[in-house]
Design a protein around this motif. Structure first.
Motif, PDB file in Angstrom:
ATOM      1  N   UNK A 282      53.193  53.492 -19.780  1.00 51.37           N
ATOM      2  CA  UNK A 282      53.777  52.519 -18.862  1.00 51.37           C
ATOM      3  C   UNK A 282      53.283  51.105 -19.168  1.00 51.37           C
ATOM      4  N   UNK A 283      54.196  50.133 -19.113  1.00 53.84           N
ATOM      5  CA  UNK A 283      53.807  48.724 -19.092  1.00 53.84           C
ATOM      6  C   UNK A 283      53.467  48.398 -17.636  1.00 53.84           C
ATOM      7  N   UNK A 284      52.286  47.899 -17.390  1.00 57.04           N
ATOM      8  CA  UNK A 284      51.868  47.739 -15.993  1.00 57.04           C
ATOM      9  C   UNK A 284      51.174  46.399 -15.770  1.00 57.04           C
ATOM     10  N   UNK A 285      51.209  45.994 -14.509  1.00 58.44           N
ATOM     11  CA  UNK A 285      50.459  44.829 -14.055  1.00 58.44           C
ATOM     12  C   UNK A 285      49.659  45.227 -12.832  1.00 58.44           C
ATOM     13  N   UNK A 286      48.576  44.488 -12.583  1.00 63.49           N
ATOM     14  CA  UNK A 286      47.772  44.692 -11.387  1.00 63.49           C
ATOM     15  C   UNK A 286      47.749  43.379 -10.608  1.00 63.49           C
ATOM     16  N   UNK A 287      48.070  43.489  -9.314  1.00 66.24           N
ATOM     17  CA  UNK A 287      48.100  42.307  -8.449  1.00 66.24           C
ATOM     18  C   UNK A 287      47.042  42.484  -7.359  1.00 66.24           C
ATOM     19  N   UNK A 288      45.993  41.680  -7.415  1.00 68.19           N
ATOM     20  CA  UNK A 288      44.962  41.696  -6.383  1.00 68.19           C
ATOM     21  C   UNK A 288      45.360  40.712  -5.283  1.00 68.19           C
ATOM     22  N   UNK A 289      45.251  41.162  -4.033  1.00 69.07           N
ATOM     23  CA  UNK A 289      45.505  40.268  -2.901  1.00 69.07           C
ATOM     24  C   UNK A 289      44.262  40.280  -2.021  1.00 69.07           C
ATOM     25  N   UNK A 290      43.525  39.177  -2.064  1.00 72.00           N
ATOM     26  CA  UNK A 290      42.312  39.098  -1.257  1.00 72.00           C
ATOM     27  C   UNK A 290      42.648  38.534   0.116  1.00 72.00           C
TER      28      UNK A 290
ATOM     29  N   UNK B 162      54.025  48.056 -11.089  1.00 73.16           N
ATOM     30  CA  UNK B 162      53.180  47.036 -10.452  1.00 73.16           C
ATOM     31  C   UNK B 162      52.243  47.742  -9.481  1.00 73.16           C
ATOM     32  N   UNK B 163      50.942  47.520  -9.662  1.00 75.87           N
ATOM     33  CA  UNK B 163      49.941  48.115  -8.779  1.00 75.87           C
ATOM     34  C   UNK B 163      49.359  47.000  -7.912  1.00 75.87           C
ATOM     35  N   UNK B 164      49.662  47.041  -6.626  1.00 76.70           N
ATOM     36  CA  UNK B 164      49.158  46.046  -5.684  1.00 76.70           C
ATOM     37  C   UNK B 164      47.860  46.570  -5.075  1.00 76.70           C
ATOM     38  N   UNK B 165      46.827  45.742  -5.098  1.00 82.34           N
ATOM     39  CA  UNK B 165      45.521  46.159  -4.576  1.00 82.34           C
ATOM     40  C   UNK B 165      45.069  45.187  -3.491  1.00 82.34           C
ATOM     41  N   UNK B 166      45.191  45.594  -2.214  1.00 79.97           N
ATOM     42  CA  UNK B 166      44.693  44.743  -1.136  1.00 79.97           C
ATOM     43  C   UNK B 166      43.168  44.779  -1.118  1.00 79.97           C
ATOM     44  N   UNK B 167      42.552  43.634  -0.888  1.00 77.30           N
ATOM     45  CA  UNK B 167      41.086  43.555  -0.943  1.00 77.30           C
ATOM     46  C   UNK B 167      40.524  42.847   0.282  1.00 77.30           C
ATOM     47  N   UNK B 168      39.423  43.387   0.774  1.00 79.83           N
ATOM     48  CA  UNK B 168      38.657  42.692   1.811  1.00 79.83           C
ATOM     49  C   UNK B 168      37.209  43.161   1.720  1.00 79.83           C
ATOM     50  N   UNK B 169      36.320  42.252   1.376  1.00 76.79           N
ATOM     51  CA  UNK B 169      34.888  42.543   1.241  1.00 76.79           C
ATOM     52  C   UNK B 169      34.644  43.700   0.259  1.00 76.79           C
ATOM     53  N   UNK B 170      35.124  43.567  -0.947  1.00 80.43           N
ATOM     54  CA  UNK B 170      35.090  44.658  -1.919  1.00 80.43           C
ATOM     55  C   UNK B 170      34.113  44.423  -3.075  1.00 80.43           C
ATOM     56  N   UNK B 171      33.199  43.486  -2.960  1.00 78.26           N
ATOM     57  CA  UNK B 171      32.368  43.097  -4.097  1.00 78.26           C
ATOM     58  C   UNK B 171      31.549  44.253  -4.672  1.00 78.26           C
TER      59      UNK B 171
END
Length: 283
Positions: free
Chosen positions: A65-73, A37-46
């Motif tokens: 690898x079986x993987x997921x991506x989790x974006x957290x804005x 699981x790849x967690x990606x914190x985001x703030x003003x990333x456009x």
């Protein structure tokens, strides 16, 4: 269209901490759904989120690898959320949380971790100033038995007046972390860190910081609990698209105050009980 409506409904859910007893519900037949699981914190990333996401997929699709991506804005006011919705519609295994108010990078990472379904969980800064190319090596080192693996950044001091003060401040911060907290790890705020799942959840139970100090606290706690932490060398390549949200002086002063306070708490606990798990740092 129904799929897009479902995405929109999910986007409106406010992230809240998940009780520990809910974690097994994310597993199927006793097995975790993903390897990573790849967690990606985001703030003003456009400005870079779309290209960076494509790069992460390119790297991970080259592995087994079986993987997921989790974006957290974290309550962005630009087009970050719109882009995340597009990514979720375009790429498989993308999930996201949208915060109603800004709580800080650490809080964004923690909330993403709490819904992760992977055996190995980590976070990666979406500006990719630490390249996604390091992910296979990081994950390989965890499979070798390390509990935590992070990329230790090699920073080349910039002569550009726009960046030189930030580079110097970063070097000074690393020295303070090492000396005040008495830990050997010199880049605790690296933008690429991965953990074994059970270890990360145990550390999250204790880690209180929600802002930039989150990285310092969680790695320090891991070190004093004798978890195996591996640093691999990597280059820091400054993103020209990224607009830093760090306020050099005010944030630096706040970070130093937290370091001094946390150092005092660690020292007090060492002198009294030699136990560090119940040290509490309030932001």
């Amino acid at each position: 269209m129904a799929g897009l409506h479902a995405l929109m409904r999910e986007a409106l859910i406010e992230s809240v901490p998940y009780p520990r007893y809910l974690i097994p519900l994310f597993c199927m037949n006793g097995q975790l759904e993903y390897d990573v699981s790849i967690v990606i914190p985001c703030y003003q990333e456009e400005g870079h989120i779309l290209d960076s996401a494509k790069e992460i997929y390119k790297v991970m699709n080259g592995t087994n690898y079986r993987f997921e991506i989790i974006f957290v804005d974290d309550a962005s006011t630009d087009e970050t959320r719109t882009t995340i919705l597009l990514l979720a519609n375009k790429f498989p295994d993308v999930r996201y949380l949208f915060h109603k108010k800004n709580i800080g990078k650490g809080g964004a990472i923690a909330n993403g971790v709490k819904i992760a379904k992977g055996k190995f969980i980590g976070h990666l800064d979406i500006d990719l100033e630490v390249s996604a190319d390091y992910l296979p090596e990081v994950l390989s080192e965890i499979e070798k038995g390390n509990d935590i693996v992070l990329v230790k950044r090699k920073v080349r001091l910039s002569m550009n007046p726009k960046y030189i003060l930030r580079d110097i401040a970063g070097i000074i911060h690393r020295l303070f972390v090492q000396k005040l907290l008495r830990i050997p790890h010199t880049d605790v705020q690296s933008g690429c860190k991965f953990f074994k799942r059970d270890i990360l959840f145990s550390l999250l139970d204790e880690t209180k910081a929600q802002g930039w100090f989150f990285d310092v606290e969680i790695i320090t706690r891991a070190y004093y609990q004798n978890f195996q932490i591996k640093q691999i060398p990597g280059y820091y390549i400054r993103s020209k698209k990224k607009k830093s949200t760090v306020r050099l002086f005010s944030d630096g002063v706040k970070q130093l105050k937290k370091l001094v306070r946390f150092s005092y708490l660690l020292s007090s606990k060492r002198n009294n009980t030699k136990k560090h798990g119940d040290i509490h740092l309030v932001e």
